[in-house]
Scaffold this active site. Structure first.
Site, PDB file in Angstrom:
ATOM      1  N   ASP A   1      47.784  46.529  23.380  1.00 45.34           N
ATOM      2  CA  ASP A   1      46.924  46.057  24.462  1.00 45.34           C
ATOM      3  C   ASP A   1      46.691  44.557  24.292  1.00 45.34           C
ATOM      4  OD1 ASP A   1      44.630  47.736  26.413  1.00 45.34           O
ATOM      5  OD2 ASP A   1      44.458  45.561  26.130  1.00 45.34           O
TER       6      ASP A   1
ATOM      7  N   THR B   1      49.782  55.219  40.463  1.00 48.70           N
ATOM      8  CA  THR B   1      48.635  55.464  41.337  1.00 48.70           C
ATOM      9  C   THR B   1      49.040  56.068  42.683  1.00 48.70           C
ATOM     10  OG1 THR B   1      46.926  54.288  42.605  1.00 48.70           O
ATOM     11  CG2 THR B   1      48.890  53.045  42.080  1.00 48.70           C
ATOM     12  N   ASP B   2      48.096  56.755  43.313  1.00 49.56           N
ATOM     13  CA  ASP B   2      48.353  57.289  44.663  1.00 49.56           C
ATOM     14  C   ASP B   2      48.397  56.178  45.712  1.00 49.56           C
ATOM     15  OD1 ASP B   2      45.650  56.656  44.745  1.00 49.56           O
ATOM     16  OD2 ASP B   2      44.970  58.641  45.384  1.00 49.56           O
ATOM     17  N   GLU B   3      47.937  54.971  45.347  1.00 53.13           N
ATOM     18  CA  GLU B   3      47.891  53.884  46.337  1.00 53.13           C
ATOM     19  C   GLU B   3      49.280  53.453  46.798  1.00 53.13           C
ATOM     20  OE1 GLU B   3      45.152  50.728  45.723  1.00 53.13           O
ATOM     21  OE2 GLU B   3      43.651  52.022  44.808  1.00 53.13           O
TER      22      GLU B   3
ATOM     23  N   TYR C   1      48.082  44.870  44.630  1.00 55.41           N
ATOM     24  CA  TYR C   1      48.034  45.814  43.497  1.00 55.41           C
ATOM     25  C   TYR C   1      49.014  46.969  43.718  1.00 55.41           C
ATOM     26  CZ  TYR C   1      46.479  49.907  40.852  1.00 55.41           C
ATOM     27  OH  TYR C   1      46.451  51.039  40.072  1.00 55.41           O
TER      28      TYR C   1
ATOM     29  N   LYS D   1      52.474  48.091  41.738  1.00 54.17           N
ATOM     30  CA  LYS D   1      52.650  49.407  41.090  1.00 54.17           C
ATOM     31  C   LYS D   1      53.869  50.126  41.687  1.00 54.17           C
ATOM     32  CE  LYS D   1      50.376  51.235  38.403  1.00 54.17           C
ATOM     33  NZ  LYS D   1      50.368  51.206  36.909  1.00 54.17           N
TER      34      LYS D   1
HETATM   35  P1  NAD Z   1      41.965  49.102  33.125  1.00 58.04           P
HETATM   36  O1  NAD Z   1      41.992  47.843  33.934  1.00 58.04           O
HETATM   37  O2  NAD Z   1      40.661  49.698  32.749  1.00 58.04           O
HETATM   38  O3  NAD Z   1      42.787  48.892  31.768  1.00 58.04           O
HETATM   39  C1  NAD Z   1      44.005  48.198  31.737  1.00 58.04           C
HETATM   40  C2  NAD Z   1      44.320  47.891  30.286  1.00 58.04           C
HETATM   41  O4  NAD Z   1      45.587  47.209  30.236  1.00 58.04           O
HETATM   42  C3  NAD Z   1      43.315  46.945  29.615  1.00 58.04           C
HETATM   43  O5  NAD Z   1      42.971  47.423  28.333  1.00 58.04           O
HETATM   44  C4  NAD Z   1      44.048  45.619  29.534  1.00 58.04           C
HETATM   45  O6  NAD Z   1      43.651  44.807  28.435  1.00 58.04           O
HETATM   46  C5  NAD Z   1      45.502  46.078  29.380  1.00 58.04           C
HETATM   47  N1  NAD Z   1      46.447  45.056  29.848  1.00 58.04           N
HETATM   48  C6  NAD Z   1      46.419  44.380  31.033  1.00 58.04           C
HETATM   49  N2  NAD Z   1      47.433  43.505  31.069  1.00 58.04           N
HETATM   50  C7  NAD Z   1      48.132  43.645  29.913  1.00 58.04           C
HETATM   51  C8  NAD Z   1      49.283  43.028  29.378  1.00 58.04           C
HETATM   52  N3  NAD Z   1      49.937  42.056  30.049  1.00 58.04           N
HETATM   53  N4  NAD Z   1      49.746  43.423  28.169  1.00 58.04           N
HETATM   54  C9  NAD Z   1      49.098  44.401  27.479  1.00 58.04           C
HETATM   55  N5  NAD Z   1      47.974  45.004  27.926  1.00 58.04           N
HETATM   56  C10 NAD Z   1      47.500  44.632  29.130  1.00 58.04           C
HETATM   57  O7  NAD Z   1      42.865  50.131  33.946  1.00 58.04           O
HETATM   58  P2  NAD Z   1      42.691  51.716  34.135  1.00 58.04           P
HETATM   59  O8  NAD Z   1      41.800  51.966  35.277  1.00 58.04           O
HETATM   60  O9  NAD Z   1      42.429  52.339  32.834  1.00 58.04           O
HETATM   61  O10 NAD Z   1      44.178  52.075  34.606  1.00 58.04           O
HETATM   62  C11 NAD Z   1      45.194  52.365  33.657  1.00 58.04           C
HETATM   63  C12 NAD Z   1      46.493  52.675  34.376  1.00 58.04           C
HETATM   64  O11 NAD Z   1      46.297  53.794  35.233  1.00 58.04           O
HETATM   65  C13 NAD Z   1      46.993  51.536  35.275  1.00 58.04           C
HETATM   66  O12 NAD Z   1      48.383  51.491  35.179  1.00 58.04           O
HETATM   67  C14 NAD Z   1      46.557  51.945  36.667  1.00 58.04           C
HETATM   68  O13 NAD Z   1      47.420  51.419  37.636  1.00 58.04           O
HETATM   69  C15 NAD Z   1      46.661  53.449  36.571  1.00 58.04           C
HETATM   70  N6  NAD Z   1      45.758  54.219  37.440  1.00 58.04           N
HETATM   71  C16 NAD Z   1      44.425  53.971  37.445  1.00 58.04           C
HETATM   72  C17 NAD Z   1      43.583  54.748  38.244  1.00 58.04           C
HETATM   73  C18 NAD Z   1      42.082  54.547  38.268  1.00 58.04           C
HETATM   74  O14 NAD Z   1      41.398  55.166  39.062  1.00 58.04           O
HETATM   75  N7  NAD Z   1      41.512  53.708  37.421  1.00 58.04           N
HETATM   76  C19 NAD Z   1      44.118  55.772  39.032  1.00 58.04           C
HETATM   77  C20 NAD Z   1      45.513  55.982  39.006  1.00 58.04           C
HETATM   78  C21 NAD Z   1      46.312  55.209  38.194  1.00 58.04           C
HETATM   79  O1  DAU Z   2      43.488  55.542  43.944  1.00 60.60           O
HETATM   80  C1  DAU Z   2      43.718  55.127  42.630  1.00 60.60           C
HETATM   81  C2  DAU Z   2      43.157  53.722  42.449  1.00 60.60           C
HETATM   82  O2  DAU Z   2      41.751  53.845  42.418  1.00 60.60           O
HETATM   83  C3  DAU Z   2      43.674  53.060  41.167  1.00 60.60           C
HETATM   84  O3  DAU Z   2      45.053  52.892  41.242  1.00 60.60           O
HETATM   85  C4  DAU Z   2      42.995  51.702  40.965  1.00 60.60           C
HETATM   86  O4  DAU Z   2      43.403  51.134  39.736  1.00 60.60           O
HETATM   87  C5  DAU Z   2      41.488  51.925  40.954  1.00 60.60           C
HETATM   88  O5  DAU Z   2      40.835  50.669  40.844  1.00 60.60           O
HETATM   89  C6  DAU Z   2      41.026  52.641  42.228  1.00 60.60           C
HETATM   90  O6  DAU Z   2      41.182  51.784  43.389  1.00 60.60           O
HETATM   91  P1  DAU Z   2      40.052  51.682  44.527  1.00 60.60           P
HETATM   92  O7  DAU Z   2      40.220  50.402  45.227  1.00 60.60           O
HETATM   93  O8  DAU Z   2      40.021  52.920  45.354  1.00 60.60           O
HETATM   94  O9  DAU Z   2      38.712  51.703  43.593  1.00 60.60           O
HETATM   95  P2  DAU Z   2      37.361  50.856  43.676  1.00 60.60           P
HETATM   96  O10 DAU Z   2      36.428  51.450  42.675  1.00 60.60           O
HETATM   97  O11 DAU Z   2      37.604  49.387  43.641  1.00 60.60           O
HETATM   98  O12 DAU Z   2      36.817  51.209  45.126  1.00 60.60           O
HETATM   99  C7  DAU Z   2      36.555  52.532  45.543  1.00 60.60           C
HETATM  100  C8  DAU Z   2      36.151  52.508  47.004  1.00 60.60           C
HETATM  101  O13 DAU Z   2      34.864  51.871  47.107  1.00 60.60           O
HETATM  102  C9  DAU Z   2      37.068  51.689  47.893  1.00 60.60           C
HETATM  103  O14 DAU Z   2      37.158  52.299  49.154  1.00 60.60           O
HETATM  104  C10 DAU Z   2      36.386  50.338  48.004  1.00 60.60           C
HETATM  105  C11 DAU Z   2      34.908  50.696  47.927  1.00 60.60           C
HETATM  106  N1  DAU Z   2      34.032  49.690  47.301  1.00 60.60           N
HETATM  107  C12 DAU Z   2      34.393  49.237  46.063  1.00 60.60           C
HETATM  108  C13 DAU Z   2      33.593  48.302  45.415  1.00 60.60           C
HETATM  109  C14 DAU Z   2      33.974  47.762  44.045  1.00 60.60           C
HETATM  110  C15 DAU Z   2      32.868  49.284  47.921  1.00 60.60           C
HETATM  111  O15 DAU Z   2      32.540  49.718  49.039  1.00 60.60           O
HETATM  112  N2  DAU Z   2      32.079  48.359  47.272  1.00 60.60           N
HETATM  113  C16 DAU Z   2      32.398  47.838  46.056  1.00 60.60           C
HETATM  114  O16 DAU Z   2      31.635  46.974  45.521  1.00 60.60           O
END
Ligand code: NAD
Ligand code: DAU
Length: 374
Positions: free
Chosen positions: A34, A131-133, A180, A184
């Site tokens: 990381d 991600t589903d996005e 983003y 992905k």
């Molecule tokens: P996060 O932002 O919490 O963590 C990302 C981690 O990656 C951090 O620890 C960061 O330091 C590390 N990182 C970033 N750039 C790097 C680099 N260049 N080299 C090495 N390490 C690096 O993210 P998360 O929410 O835990 O998501 C993890 C994975 O799951 C991502 O690939 C994201 O696209 C995917 N994902 C997230 C969600 C969600 O809801 N959070 C849903 C579906 C998929």
């Molecule tokens: O669907 C999977 C994705 O979910 C992951 O791939 C991403 O890494 C993760 O960040 C997340 O993306 P979203 O954009 O859906 O998550 P976020 O928490 O940023 O926002 C959730 C919803 O809430 C979205 O519709 C935007 C809205 N939102 C978000 C923030 C931060 C607000 O209305 N106000 C806010 O301040």
């Protein structure tokens, strides 16, 4: 497979995956690579940092030589790749960072794995977390008047109570909208290309929104819990009508474990919560839960809801169909949403120090600059 490289293990989902593998598989060596960007936090792994089967390496996935060195030094035979820039709002402000880490970083890892494995694919695996996005956005087509909470079990996956009739399936066409999701999508294509071109044993999964402990407080749920606690405004984008499908992060980690060990090479699995919520309805649940757990009368924090300018290109609805994963590997979410959200709110309220360490100082300044002028 004994030596597993987990990238992004200091982040939100990565830390849960590292914890699960380190504790469940004492005969595996887990190497957590990381870079510790703003989102990486070793405090997420305090409880397992001294485990004998765990090593942390601070490195950038874009640094080819360093990644090559890690593969050789730790004789890596499996990769679970989570490292990424993960926040949509940041990608709108700084898309280059997302292309660099998510696209070039993934390609760097693939190339290093290919060189190190050198065509000997037996017992090897490159598992990419996505991600589903990447699928784009779905319509809201369900008639009005149906209120959450909806079901959170796959057994009621007819989705008869959801907001629309369409869902994301494994063969849904990619149609990303944000920088983003575009980055992905590109990384997913590179992973599949390494299977199709070189025969690398790859797997890709696409998951819906995760929630739970250790999520960075730029994301909706931890941000709002913390703001309610401090009496700060809750910035709801647009009308709060957007729909997300929420999954408890430990259930995602369980799915990753199962798919890493039992998933079919070159295949794709969708992972979701069967748990759709309009943002505004979810926000009301969060407010109610925080107020109750803080001992405040119901309604105390309702006035904090503040409608702000919408996110550019804001996807309307995500909804995953993870029936394939249920039918082929027997996975389904273990937690009902009511239980998951209660646990989550409790965790953030009980771990205020974790939150304060993040939200103080430099991060706070960066956060303000990100959101000013929206
Ligand atoms: P996060 O932002 O919490 O963590 C990302 C981690 O990656 C951090 O620890 C960061 O330091 C590390 N990182 C970033 N750039 C790097 C680099 N260049 N080299 C090495 N390490 C690096 O993210 P998360 O929410 O835990 O998501 C993890 C994975 O799951 C991502 O690939 C994201 O696209 C995917 N994902 C997230 C969600 C969600 O809801 N959070 C849903 C579906 C998929
Ligand atoms: O669907 C999977 C994705 O979910 C992951 O791939 C991403 O890494 C993760 O960040 C997340 O993306 P979203 O954009 O859906 O998550 P976020 O928490 O940023 O926002 C959730 C919803 O809430 C979205 O519709 C935007 C809205 N939102 C978000 C923030 C931060 C607000 O209305 N106000 C806010 O301040």
């Amino acid at each position: 497979m004994k030596n597993i490289l987990i990238t992004g293990g200091a982040g939100f989902i990565g830390s849960h995956v590292v914890r699960l593998f380190v504790t469940k598989y004492p005969d595996y060596h887990i190497v957590n690579l990381d870079k510790l960007t703003y989102a990486g936090n070793l405090a997420n792994l305090k409880d397992i940092e001294n485990a004998p089967n765990y090593t942390f390496v601070k490195a950038d996935i874009c640094d080819f030589e360093k990644v090559q060195e890690i593969f050789a030094k730790y004789r890596i035979d499996g990769v679970i790749h989570l490292a990424a820039e993960s926040h949509v709002d940041r990608s709108i402000k700084e898309p280059f960072t997302f292309a660099r880490t998510n696209v070039m970083g993934t390609l760097t890892l693939l190339q290093a794995a290919k060189q190190y494995w050198n065509g000997n694919w037996e017992g090897k695996r490159f598992y990419h977390i996505s991600t589903d996005e990447v699928y784009g956005a779905l319509e809201l087509t369900h008639p009005d008047g149906i209120e959450p909470p909806f079901s959170t079990t796959a057994s009621s996956s007819e989705h008869h109570l959801a907001y629309g009739k369409d869902f994301f399936y494994e063969d849904t066409k990619y149609n990303p909208h944000s920088p983003y999701s575009a980055s992905k999508a590109s990384s997913d294509h590179f992973v599949r290309a390494f299977h199709d071109t070189y025969g690398m044993p790859t797997i890709v999964t696409n998951c819906s929104n995760n929630y739970g402990p250790y999520q960075f407080p730029e994301k909706l749920i931890p941000l709002f819990i913390n703001n309610i606690r401090h009496g700060k405004p809750l910035p709801v984008y647009g009308k709060g009508e957007n729909v997300r499908d929420w999954l408890y992060v430990v259930d995602h980690a369980r799915a990753i474990d199962l798919i890493f060990h039992k998933g079919k090479i070159a295949d794709t699995y969708n992972i979701g919560g069967f748990n759709e919520w309009k943002n505004i309805d979810l926000i009301k649940v969060i407010i109610k839960t925080v107020d109750r757990l803080l001992g405040n009368p119901e309604g105390t924090s309702d006035h904090l809801i503040t409608y702000v300018t919408d996110r550019a290109g804001h996807d309307l609805r995500y909804a995953i169909d993870s029936t394939k994963l249920k039918n082929e590997l027997g996975w389904e979410p273990s937690l009902q949403f009511e239980e998951g959200i209660e646990k989550t709110v409790r965790w953030y309220l009980d771990n205020q120090e974790w939150m304060d360490n993040i939200t103080s100082g430099e991060y706070e300044k960066y956060y303000e600059s990100m959101y000013s002028g929206r």
